[in-house]
Design a protein around this motif. Structure first.
Motif, PDB file in Angstrom:
ATOM      1  N   TYR A 188       2.570  10.288   0.494  1.00  0.00           N
ATOM      2  CA  TYR A 188       1.776  10.810   1.655  1.00  0.00           C
ATOM      3  C   TYR A 188       1.193  12.160   1.313  1.00  0.00           C
ATOM      4  CZ  TYR A 188       0.453  12.658   6.211  1.00  0.00           C
ATOM      5  OH  TYR A 188      -0.230  13.229   7.142  1.00  0.00           O
ATOM      6  N   PHE A 189       1.969  12.997   0.582  1.00  0.00           N
ATOM      7  CA  PHE A 189       1.263  14.263   0.298  1.00  0.00           C
ATOM      8  C   PHE A 189       0.483  14.323  -0.747  1.00  0.00           C
ATOM      9  CE2 PHE A 189       5.713  14.479   2.296  1.00  0.00           C
ATOM     10  CZ  PHE A 189       5.518  15.382   3.482  1.00  0.00           C
ATOM     11  N   CYS A 190       0.630  13.378  -1.714  1.00  0.00           N
ATOM     12  CA  CYS A 190      -0.278  13.331  -2.745  1.00  0.00           C
ATOM     13  C   CYS A 190      -1.559  13.062  -2.164  1.00  0.00           C
ATOM     14  CB  CYS A 190       0.130  12.267  -3.988  1.00  0.00           C
ATOM     15  SG  CYS A 190      -1.033  11.669  -5.222  1.00  0.00           S
ATOM     16  N   LYS A 191      -1.725  11.730  -1.608  1.00  0.00           N
ATOM     17  CA  LYS A 191      -3.165  11.407  -0.984  1.00  0.00           C
ATOM     18  C   LYS A 191      -3.705  12.499   0.077  1.00  0.00           C
ATOM     19  CE  LYS A 191      -3.213   7.776  -3.153  1.00  0.00           C
ATOM     20  NZ  LYS A 191      -3.861   7.799  -4.609  1.00  0.00           N
ATOM     21  N   SER A 192      -2.810  13.266   0.853  1.00  0.00           N
ATOM     22  CA  SER A 192      -3.296  14.370   1.632  1.00  0.00           C
ATOM     23  C   SER A 192      -3.835  15.449   0.564  1.00  0.00           C
ATOM     24  CB  SER A 192      -1.971  14.909   2.500  1.00  0.00           C
ATOM     25  OG  SER A 192      -1.308  13.872   3.068  1.00  0.00           O
ATOM     26  N   GLU A 193      -3.394  15.962  -0.375  1.00  0.00           N
ATOM     27  CA  GLU A 193      -3.882  16.563  -1.264  1.00  0.00           C
ATOM     28  C   GLU A 193      -5.294  16.149  -1.834  1.00  0.00           C
ATOM     29  OE1 GLU A 193      -4.454  19.933  -4.034  1.00  0.00           O
ATOM     30  OE2 GLU A 193      -3.470  19.747  -2.218  1.00  0.00           O
ATOM     31  N   LEU A 227      -1.395  -3.460   1.266  1.00  0.00           N
ATOM     32  CA  LEU A 227      -0.989  -3.185   2.789  1.00  0.00           C
ATOM     33  C   LEU A 227       0.361  -3.819   3.091  1.00  0.00           C
ATOM     34  CD1 LEU A 227      -4.450  -4.079   4.610  1.00  0.00           C
ATOM     35  CD2 LEU A 227      -3.598  -1.926   3.761  1.00  0.00           C
ATOM     36  N   GLY A 228       1.080  -4.626   2.245  1.00  0.00           N
ATOM     37  CA  GLY A 228       2.151  -5.291   2.567  1.00  0.00           C
ATOM     38  C   GLY A 228       3.166  -4.453   1.732  1.00  0.00           C
ATOM     39  N   ASP A 229       2.962  -3.580   0.779  1.00  0.00           N
ATOM     40  CA  ASP A 229       3.966  -2.631   0.117  1.00  0.00           C
ATOM     41  C   ASP A 229       4.295  -1.519   0.921  1.00  0.00           C
ATOM     42  OD1 ASP A 229       5.691  -2.144  -1.527  1.00  0.00           O
ATOM     43  OD2 ASP A 229       4.316  -1.754  -3.162  1.00  0.00           O
ATOM     44  N   TYR A 230       5.235  -0.651   0.532  1.00  0.00           N
ATOM     45  CA  TYR A 230       5.265   0.634   1.259  1.00  0.00           C
ATOM     46  C   TYR A 230       4.436   1.518   0.603  1.00  0.00           C
ATOM     47  CZ  TYR A 230       7.636   5.092   2.384  1.00  0.00           C
ATOM     48  OH  TYR A 230       8.125   6.213   3.134  1.00  0.00           O
ATOM     49  N   ARG A 231       3.449   1.949   1.042  1.00  0.00           N
ATOM     50  CA  ARG A 231       2.229   2.859   0.595  1.00  0.00           C
ATOM     51  C   ARG A 231       2.138   3.990   1.642  1.00  0.00           C
ATOM     52  NH1 ARG A 231      -0.185   0.617  -3.914  1.00  0.00           N
ATOM     53  NH2 ARG A 231       1.078  -0.791  -4.963  1.00  0.00           N
ATOM     54  N   PRO A 232       2.870   4.948   1.641  1.00  0.00           N
ATOM     55  CA  PRO A 232       2.730   6.133   2.695  1.00  0.00           C
ATOM     56  C   PRO A 232       1.358   6.585   2.401  1.00  0.00           C
ATOM     57  CG  PRO A 232       4.554   6.877   1.326  1.00  0.00           C
ATOM     58  CD  PRO A 232       4.296   5.256   1.034  1.00  0.00           C
ATOM     59  N   GLN A 281      -1.662   6.006   4.615  1.00  0.00           N
ATOM     60  CA  GLN A 281      -1.763   6.523   6.230  1.00  0.00           C
ATOM     61  C   GLN A 281      -2.347   7.915   5.993  1.00  0.00           C
ATOM     62  OE1 GLN A 281      -1.206   5.324   8.926  1.00  0.00           O
ATOM     63  NE2 GLN A 281      -1.861   7.317  10.189  1.00  0.00           N
ATOM     64  N   ALA A 282      -2.119   8.640   4.990  1.00  0.00           N
ATOM     65  CA  ALA A 282      -2.703   9.955   4.707  1.00  0.00           C
ATOM     66  C   ALA A 282      -4.247   9.738   4.617  1.00  0.00           C
ATOM     67  CB  ALA A 282      -2.237  10.764   3.498  1.00  0.00           C
ATOM     68  N   ALA A 283      -4.759   8.732   3.889  1.00  0.00           N
ATOM     69  CA  ALA A 283      -6.066   8.692   3.567  1.00  0.00           C
ATOM     70  C   ALA A 283      -6.911   8.101   4.912  1.00  0.00           C
ATOM     71  CB  ALA A 283      -6.462   7.313   2.540  1.00  0.00           C
ATOM     72  N   LYS A 284      -6.214   7.164   5.879  1.00  0.00           N
ATOM     73  CA  LYS A 284      -6.734   6.899   6.962  1.00  0.00           C
ATOM     74  C   LYS A 284      -6.855   8.047   7.904  1.00  0.00           C
ATOM     75  CE  LYS A 284      -5.248   2.175   7.206  1.00  0.00           C
ATOM     76  NZ  LYS A 284      -4.470   1.001   7.972  1.00  0.00           N
ATOM     77  N   GLU A 285      -5.699   9.018   8.025  1.00  0.00           N
ATOM     78  CA  GLU A 285      -5.940  10.216   8.677  1.00  0.00           C
ATOM     79  C   GLU A 285      -7.229  10.985   8.450  1.00  0.00           C
ATOM     80  OE1 GLU A 285      -1.227  10.373   9.576  1.00  0.00           O
ATOM     81  OE2 GLU A 285      -2.174  12.081   8.159  1.00  0.00           O
ATOM     82  N   ARG A 286      -7.787  10.865   7.152  1.00  0.00           N
ATOM     83  CA  ARG A 286      -8.602  11.593   6.775  1.00  0.00           C
ATOM     84  C   ARG A 286     -10.287  11.108   6.712  1.00  0.00           C
ATOM     85  NH1 ARG A 286      -3.856  13.550   5.671  1.00  0.00           N
ATOM     86  NH2 ARG A 286      -3.392  15.751   5.491  1.00  0.00           N
ATOM     87  N   GLY A 287      -9.991   9.842   7.520  1.00  0.00           N
ATOM     88  CA  GLY A 287     -11.178   9.094   7.620  1.00  0.00           C
ATOM     89  C   GLY A 287     -11.740   8.402   6.324  1.00  0.00           C
TER      90      GLY A 287
END
Length: 271
Positions: free
Chosen positions: A95-100, A126-131, A134-140
């Motif tokens: 999550y923090f990686c993709k946020s950056e 989408l069927g695996d644990y990929r937090p 979510q970070a990418a979606k939050e950023r559009g």
């Protein structure tokens, strides 16, 4: 079915008009970059994030593939390792990686006039644990492969149909994925894992991981290759090399290579 999904992918990009691709050089984001370029031409831009968790040869592969496709390609630096939330390696590290990543790409896209940032997430992800999703979606960010329902197998099939020579390229997640959750990730540890995997690649191995737990390197290769690996290679030289990189112990996982193996304990973590 594959041809139909390829056409859907083309329509999706035509509707976008301009797009910036979060491009790692893996087979998924490379297919996205290829189709985006075929549809949009110079209105598509591929951007690779360079950080200590990306092996230099993987960055070089990304450059070569982008040049082969013809798409404009740029490299930006990301600094996820500076974030304690990432370096402490929690179960939601990605999550923090993709946020950056997307906090870096989104302003660049807006500055250059690209209304969309797209990535290479496929339907199987989408069927695996990929937090990180979510970070990418939050950023559009958008995920064209997942939106259309293109699986990993179909990514390979479409890539082969398009004549891309890397259609069977093994998955190569970032080096931080080699560490058990909860073990701190440092620059030194990333470097020694990267050097160890490069050693094995130079032996001709393709599907492999060097998992790092404390001072132990655990080599994963396909189970069917283990017998020949032990018989054909100088194991003493391998151990000496790995110890030279900083490992104390070198082991071989007899279960064999399995992508995402470190996620197998996540249900216990979540409970």
């Amino acid at each position: 079915m594959v041809a139909q999904k390829l056409e859907q992918l083309k329509v999706l990009f035509a509707e976008m008009d301009r797009a910036l691709i979060a491009y790692s050089g893996g087979i998924d984001s490379t297919l996205v970059a290829k189709v985006a370029y075929d549809v949009l031409g110079d209105r598509a831009l591929a951007v690779t994030a360079n950080s200590p968790s990306l092996m230099p040869e993987d960055l070089e592969d990304a450059r070569i593939q982008a040049a082969t496709i013809g798409i404009a390609h740029e490299v930006v630096q990301t600094h996820e390792l500076d974030n304690p939330n990432y370096a402490s390696n929690p179960v939601n590290r990605c999550y923090f990686c993709k946020s950056e990543l997307h906090d870096t790409l989104r302003p660049l896209a807006l500055e250059r006039g690209y209304p969309y940032v797209v990535d290479g997430v496929n339907a199987d992800d989408l069927g695996d644990y990929r937090p990180g999703i979510q970070a990418a979606k939050e950023r559009g960010a958008r995920s064209p492969l997942a939106e259309i329902g293109i699986t990993k197998l179909e990514v390979r099939q479409i890539s082969q149909f398009l004549g891309l020579p890397w259609w069977d390229k093994p998955a190569q997640p970032c080096l931080s994925s080699r560490f058990p959750y909860g073990e701190e990730i440092t620059l030194e540890k990333l470097h020694r894992v990267g050097r160890a995997e490069r050693y094995l690649r130079d032996l001709g191995l393709r599907n492999l991981r060097v998992r790092s737990a404390g001072e132990t390197a655990r080599i994963e290769i396909p189970a069917e290759d283990i017998k020949d690996f032990v018989a054909d290679h100088d194991l003493n030289a391998l151990v000496n090399a790995f110890q030279g990189y900083g490992f104390t112990y070198v082991t071989l996982d007899l279960e064999g290579f399995r992508s995402g193996k470190l996620n197998q304990d996540l249900p216990l973590v979540k409970a």
